[in-house]
Write an enzyme that holds these catalytic residues in place. Structure first.
Site, PDB file in Angstrom:
ATOM      1  N   CYS A  42      17.071  -9.717  32.963  1.00 60.96           N
ATOM      2  CA  CYS A  42      18.108 -10.629  32.494  1.00 60.96           C
ATOM      3  C   CYS A  42      19.226  -9.821  31.819  1.00 60.96           C
ATOM      4  CB  CYS A  42      17.471 -11.638  31.536  1.00 60.96           C
ATOM      5  SG  CYS A  42      18.616 -12.861  30.911  1.00 60.96           S
ATOM      6  N   ASP A  66      29.117 -22.817  -6.510  1.00 54.32           N
ATOM      7  CA  ASP A  66      28.054 -23.511  -5.804  1.00 54.32           C
ATOM      8  C   ASP A  66      26.839 -22.598  -5.648  1.00 54.32           C
ATOM      9  OD1 ASP A  66      26.953 -25.684  -4.691  1.00 54.32           O
ATOM     10  OD2 ASP A  66      28.002 -25.558  -2.783  1.00 54.32           O
ATOM     11  N   CYS A 115      20.434 -15.352  34.334  1.00 53.20           N
ATOM     12  CA  CYS A 115      19.613 -14.815  35.429  1.00 53.20           C
ATOM     13  C   CYS A 115      18.912 -15.912  36.219  1.00 53.20           C
ATOM     14  CB  CYS A 115      18.595 -13.817  34.894  1.00 53.20           C
ATOM     15  SG  CYS A 115      17.258 -14.598  33.992  1.00 53.20           S
ATOM     16  N   LYS A 126      33.941 -24.797 -10.031  1.00 54.98           N
ATOM     17  CA  LYS A 126      32.540 -25.179  -9.963  1.00 54.98           C
ATOM     18  C   LYS A 126      31.882 -24.318  -8.889  1.00 54.98           C
ATOM     19  CE  LYS A 126      29.589 -29.232  -9.735  1.00 54.98           C
ATOM     20  NZ  LYS A 126      28.769 -28.893  -8.569  1.00 54.98           N
ATOM     21  N   CYS A 163      14.327 -17.022  27.473  1.00 57.10           N
ATOM     22  CA  CYS A 163      14.299 -16.579  28.859  1.00 57.10           C
ATOM     23  C   CYS A 163      13.284 -15.438  28.906  1.00 57.10           C
ATOM     24  CB  CYS A 163      15.668 -16.075  29.304  1.00 57.10           C
ATOM     25  SG  CYS A 163      15.556 -15.191  30.874  1.00 57.10           S
ATOM     26  N   CYS A 197      17.712 -20.058  32.753  1.00 55.54           N
ATOM     27  CA  CYS A 197      18.595 -19.128  32.062  1.00 55.54           C
ATOM     28  C   CYS A 197      19.995 -19.164  32.678  1.00 55.54           C
ATOM     29  CB  CYS A 197      18.024 -17.716  32.158  1.00 55.54           C
ATOM     30  SG  CYS A 197      19.115 -16.472  31.453  1.00 55.54           S
ATOM     31  N   LYS A 237      35.025 -33.095  -7.400  1.00 52.39           N
ATOM     32  CA  LYS A 237      34.524 -32.483  -6.167  1.00 52.39           C
ATOM     33  C   LYS A 237      35.634 -32.393  -5.139  1.00 52.39           C
ATOM     34  CE  LYS A 237      29.854 -32.457  -6.504  1.00 52.39           C
ATOM     35  NZ  LYS A 237      28.822 -32.153  -5.586  1.00 52.39           N
ATOM     36  N   TYR A 260      29.236 -19.516 -17.491  1.00 50.83           N
ATOM     37  CA  TYR A 260      30.247 -20.486 -17.916  1.00 50.83           C
ATOM     38  C   TYR A 260      29.969 -21.229 -19.219  1.00 50.83           C
ATOM     39  CZ  TYR A 260      26.994 -23.237 -15.083  1.00 50.83           C
ATOM     40  OH  TYR A 260      25.874 -23.773 -14.534  1.00 50.83           O
ATOM     41  N   GLU A 274      37.625 -25.116 -15.065  1.00 50.02           N
ATOM     42  CA  GLU A 274      36.882 -23.995 -14.486  1.00 50.02           C
ATOM     43  C   GLU A 274      36.556 -24.326 -13.043  1.00 50.02           C
ATOM     44  OE1 GLU A 274      33.350 -23.351 -16.889  1.00 50.02           O
ATOM     45  OE2 GLU A 274      34.522 -23.797 -18.672  1.00 50.02           O
TER      46      GLU A 274
HETATM   47  N1  LIG Z   1      22.047 -32.711   0.872  1.00 48.38           N
HETATM   48  C1  LIG Z   1      21.065 -33.134   0.124  1.00 48.38           C
HETATM   49  O1  LIG Z   1      20.025 -33.574   0.611  1.00 48.38           O
HETATM   50  C2  LIG Z   1      21.177 -33.060  -1.360  1.00 48.38           C
HETATM   51  C3  LIG Z   1      20.109 -33.461  -2.177  1.00 48.38           C
HETATM   52  C4  LIG Z   1      20.261 -33.335  -3.560  1.00 48.38           C
HETATM   53  C5  LIG Z   1      21.437 -32.851  -4.102  1.00 48.38           C
HETATM   54  N2  LIG Z   1      22.462 -32.472  -3.265  1.00 48.38           N
HETATM   55  C6  LIG Z   1      23.716 -31.969  -3.781  1.00 48.38           C
HETATM   56  O2  LIG Z   1      23.501 -31.296  -4.991  1.00 48.38           O
HETATM   57  C7  LIG Z   1      24.543 -31.591  -5.896  1.00 48.38           C
HETATM   58  C8  LIG Z   1      23.936 -32.154  -7.163  1.00 48.38           C
HETATM   59  O3  LIG Z   1      23.297 -31.112  -7.766  1.00 48.38           O
HETATM   60  P1  LIG Z   1      23.306 -30.846  -9.324  1.00 48.38           P
HETATM   61  O4  LIG Z   1      22.502 -31.824 -10.027  1.00 48.38           O
HETATM   62  O5  LIG Z   1      22.979 -29.396  -9.433  1.00 48.38           O
HETATM   63  O6  LIG Z   1      24.730 -31.155  -9.801  1.00 48.38           O
HETATM   64  P2  LIG Z   1      26.099 -30.569  -9.395  1.00 48.38           P
HETATM   65  O7  LIG Z   1      25.929 -29.344  -8.585  1.00 48.38           O
HETATM   66  O8  LIG Z   1      26.890 -31.660  -8.778  1.00 48.38           O
HETATM   67  O9  LIG Z   1      26.716 -30.208 -10.824  1.00 48.38           O
HETATM   68  C9  LIG Z   1      26.043 -29.690 -11.946  1.00 48.38           C
HETATM   69  C10 LIG Z   1      25.867 -28.232 -11.875  1.00 48.38           C
HETATM   70  O10 LIG Z   1      27.066 -27.565 -11.629  1.00 48.38           O
HETATM   71  C11 LIG Z   1      26.867 -26.228 -11.935  1.00 48.38           C
HETATM   72  N3  LIG Z   1      28.125 -25.580 -12.301  1.00 48.38           N
HETATM   73  C12 LIG Z   1      28.850 -24.763 -11.500  1.00 48.38           C
HETATM   74  N4  LIG Z   1      29.939 -24.314 -12.103  1.00 48.38           N
HETATM   75  C13 LIG Z   1      29.946 -24.833 -13.345  1.00 48.38           C
HETATM   76  C14 LIG Z   1      30.839 -24.716 -14.449  1.00 48.38           C
HETATM   77  N5  LIG Z   1      31.955 -23.983 -14.374  1.00 48.38           N
HETATM   78  N6  LIG Z   1      30.526 -25.381 -15.586  1.00 48.38           N
HETATM   79  C15 LIG Z   1      29.408 -26.134 -15.663  1.00 48.38           C
HETATM   80  N7  LIG Z   1      28.539 -26.292 -14.651  1.00 48.38           N
HETATM   81  C16 LIG Z   1      28.799 -25.655 -13.490  1.00 48.38           C
HETATM   82  C17 LIG Z   1      25.802 -26.185 -12.980  1.00 48.38           C
HETATM   83  O11 LIG Z   1      24.706 -25.485 -12.476  1.00 48.38           O
HETATM   84  C18 LIG Z   1      25.429 -27.615 -13.169  1.00 48.38           C
HETATM   85  O12 LIG Z   1      24.063 -27.770 -13.380  1.00 48.38           O
HETATM   86  C19 LIG Z   1      25.470 -32.560  -5.230  1.00 48.38           C
HETATM   87  O13 LIG Z   1      26.569 -31.855  -4.694  1.00 48.38           O
HETATM   88  C20 LIG Z   1      24.632 -33.110  -4.096  1.00 48.38           C
HETATM   89  O14 LIG Z   1      25.419 -33.441  -2.986  1.00 48.38           O
HETATM   90  C21 LIG Z   1      22.341 -32.572  -1.937  1.00 48.38           C
HETATM   91 ZN   LIG Z   2      17.699 -14.766  31.652  1.00 48.04          ZN
END
Ligand SMILES: NC(=O)c1ccc[n+]([C@@H]2O[C@H](COP(=O)([O-])OP(=O)(O)OC[C@H]3O[C@@H](n4cnc5c(N)ncnc54)[C@H](O)[C@@H]3O)[C@@H](O)[C@H]2O)c1
Ligand SMILES: [Zn+2]
Length: 661
Positions: A425, A115, A404, A113, A419, A401, A309, A222, A111
């Site tokens: 401006c 975001d 201007c 993933k 500005c 600026c 990933k 999912y 599947e």
């Molecule tokens: N930049 C930062 O400061 C910071 C801090 C914390 C976490 N993060 C990021 O957050 C992520 C970790 O978060 P997480 O714990 O939610 O885990 P994750 O996002 O790596 O994976 C788990 C989640 O994926 C999701 N998901 C999406 N499609 C799915 C599918 N088809 N089947 C099952 N699950 C699916 C679900 O919500 C599940 O809980 C990492 O990518 C990390 O880099 C970043």
């Molecule tokens: Zn200006």
């Protein structure tokens, strides 16, 4: 270095980033950097098991429960997923689970993933019962009212669904909607959101579900969770969920071997850029539920699933120079000019930098090799310095600026430089006129951004009120203008005189007065004179108007230049008062008398009343034998209810009411 100290230090650091990410929805480092830190910690903990701690971020799902919503304990825990970054990781995973299972004929569902933010929705007897966030995995926030505003989530199921089950998925913000929200923020001179994921997650936590309803969220599902499900594999469960009315993307595939899985991954690694939303990888799940049960869970994730990933879309290139753009509010936005480079299917030449703080935080020098990443935004962003070259030079932020030459200002507590030369401006003047004519404002046909610049350069307009003095003879001699286009333009300007007051108010371009605020103010004050005399105290009493907006409105009307422009616009016949709208949308409710009672989800009470009247119906204040319908929300008074029942008057919900229209 002391290993224990190092481990502890990493744990604290990661906890802080988790907090920024999950609670504040404002990460300060990229996911790429975060994952690297987490990986380092996992490796150290594996190497030195004596420092094991069950509270380590490696042992827990990252999120938290907030105090703003009711806390709900998950009947079945919500886990995270283990990550993998290479083919080898995947083959290792397969070996590991086959060792536990004893080399059985495995199938995998592949599947995408998605975001976004995870959600678990419970259905009982086919009705949406409750929606809860993942939280810390054990318990989450009850965000049912917010979730109900998402149109693709069914409130009532169809087909042959189980009596009680949970369905889990991801709340996402499609890219188009995200870009639109950000454009509106930038237009208002505010700071844009950093990426669709954090915006989706932040939206779920809003207290006012009406605000949530305005955001173009979506939900992709999912996983079905429950006892006695009518299926034995993950793939079947996805297909069944589709027949019950859920939005389950069609991209999932069954794979019989790990090589099939790899094909799926390499296909989507490229193809994902054509999807309308962000994905950050592929999730591979053991298809047979029987084997899933046998494999079970670790402290943090199922053993029967793994995320692959996608490589962060990142390249390095040279930072050539910084350009500074001046917006219509005078806000200065620095933009990085880069050595052109290929990234995620496009050639990238520029990257946004937001403000001076960000340049400082990234410690950028002109001539540096920088990492560029493509997230949800159209314009990619610089996430750090890869290498400082010997000829790199520190960036000196402009003090004047670029258009201007006026000295820039920066108000305390604000990230942006401005500005202040509001009236002289050029980009501010042109920007304000462009805003004035835009579709959601005066909607003047036949006039685009370039023409506005031309009109300004030829001294034909100095502010938007001058548009109304233009003649065909003024316009025809301009570049790319002909008799016909000049006529169109003049007609468009003429037609704008009938644009309603609320849009005119938005068109004026008062800082922080967006479409919604303009509507609220127009409705409350009815005309510009009343508004221009309002005090800060009065303004802040209006629904949703805070001190910042009030201050900005006061400043606008304190300026005689603005008052002059408004009186000119008035003399040309532009609308500066609310016209009581007697025109009917339809006659569908003709002759029907409605009584409205209770609190509603989709509409305010006033909105409902207006809908009734604009469709030919009448609104009664109390229930009598003449009443045809009672539209009832939550908390309808018991006396009213009894009366309606006594008189056998149909009581309908807001949804049933909508279906009358
Ligand atoms: N930049 C930062 O400061 C910071 C801090 C914390 C976490 N993060 C990021 O957050 C992520 C970790 O978060 P997480 O714990 O939610 O885990 P994750 O996002 O790596 O994976 C788990 C989640 O994926 C999701 N998901 C999406 N499609 C799915 C599918 N088809 N089947 C099952 N699950 C699916 C679900 O919500 C599940 O809980 C990492 O990518 C990390 O880099 C970043
Ligand atoms: Zn200006």
């Amino acid at each position: 270095m002391d290993i224990q100290k190092k481990i502890e230090h990493l744990r604290t650091e990661i906890e802080q980033h988790n907090y920024n990410y999950y609670v504040l929805d404002m990460p300060t480092i990229s996911d790429f950097e975060f994952d690297a830190k987490l990986k380092e910690l996992i490796e150290l903990e594996n190497q030195y098991p004596e420092f094991f701690d069950e509270n380590s971020p490696t042992q827990r799902v990252g999120g938290v429960v907030t105090k703003n919503f009711e806390t709900v304990v998950h009947e079945k825990r919500m886990y995270s997923l283990d990550n993998s970054y290479s083919k080898d990781d995947l083959f290792d995973w397969e070996n590991k689970i086959q060792k536990i299972l004893g080399n059985v004929p495995l199938q995998y569902t592949c599947e995408l993933k998605y975001d976004g933010a995870s959600i678990s929705i419970t259905y009982i007897n086919g009705k949406l019962y409750r929606a809860v966030t993942r939280g810390d995995g054990f318990q989450g926030d009850d965000v049912t009212t917010n979730i109900k505003t998402i149109k693709s989530i069914p409130l009532q199921l169809k087909g042959n669904f189980p009596e009680k089950f949970e369905i889990r998925g991801e709340i996402i913000l499609p890219l188009k909607g995200f870009e639109k929200m950000n454009k509106e923020l930038i237009d208002l001179g505010e700071i844009p959101y950093s990426n669709p994921r954090n915006t989706a997650s932040g939206s779920l936590k809003l207290q006012d579900s009406k605000e949530v309803a305005k955001r173009p969220l979506d939900c992709l599902l999912y996983t079905v969770v429950g006892e006695n499900l009518p299926c034995t594999t993950q793939f079947e469960s996805l297909e069944s969920a589709r027949t019950w009315g859920f939005k389950v993307p069609e991209f999932s595939k069954l794979a019989n071997t790990m090589n099939d899985v790899l094909d799926f991954i390499s296909y989507w690694d490229k193809e994902r850029h054509n999807l309308p939303y962000e994905t950050d990888g592929v999730v591979i799940k053991v298809n047979q539920f029987l084997y899933q049960q046998e494999l079970g869970y670790t402290a943090k994730s199922p053993r029967w699933a793994i995320a692959y990933k996608f490589k962060a879309e990142q390249v390095t290139t040279t930072l050539n120079s910084i350009a500074y753009q001046v917006g219509r509010t005078g806000a200065i936005t620095p933009v990085a000019n880069l050595e052109p480079v290929q990234l995620a299917g496009t050639i990238v030449k520029r990257a946004s930098l937001h403000n001076a703080d960000q340049i400082e935080k990234l410690n950028l020098h002109i001539g540096d090799e920088v990492f560029v990443e493509k997230g949800g935004e159209i314009i990619p962003k610089i996430i750090g310095v890869a290498k400082r070259n010997s000829n790199s030079e520190p960036i000196v932020y402009i003090t004047n600026c670029p258009d201007c030459g006026h000295k820039l200002e920066r108000k305390e507590g604000e990230a942006q430089h401005y500005c202040p030369n509001y009236y002289e401006c050029p980009p501010q003047i042109i920007g304000r006129i462009e805003h004035f004519i835009s579709r959601k404002a005066m909607n003047i046909d036949g006039l685009g951004g370039e023409t506005v610049a031309l009109l300004y350069k030829n001294n034909l307009v100095k502010d938007y009120s001058d548009l109304y003095t233009l003649t065909i003879q003024d316009i025809v001699p301009l570049e790319r203008m002909a008799q016909k286009s000049a006529e169109n333009l003049i007609n468009g300007i003429e037609a704008s005189k009938s644009i309603p007051f609320e849009k005119v108010l938005f068109a004026l371009g008062i800082r922080y007065v967006g479409e919604t605020v303009a509507k609220k103010l127009a409705k409350h004050y009815k005309n510009i004179d009343a508004l221009s005399q309002a005090t800060e105290e009065e303004l802040t009493k209006v629904d949703e108007i805070g001190a910042r907006i009030a201050q900005s409105v006061l400043e606008f009307f304190a300026n005689t230049h603005n008052i002059d422009i408004i009186s000119k616009l008035k003399s040309f016949g532009v609308q500066f008062e609310v016209k009581e709208d007697n025109s009917l949308i339809s006659n569908k409710l003709y002759g029907k008398i409605f009584v409205v009672s209770g609190v509603f989800e989709k509409f305010s009470r006033d909105e409902l009343k207006q809908l009734i009247e604009s469709n030919g119906g009448k609104v009664g204040s109390s229930i009598s034998a003449k009443t045809n319908y009672v539209v009832a929300g939550e908390n309808m008074g018991p006396a009213k209810l009894e009366k309606a029942n006594q008189l056998s008057i149909p009581i309908i919900s807001e949804t049933e009411f909508e279906s009358l229209l």
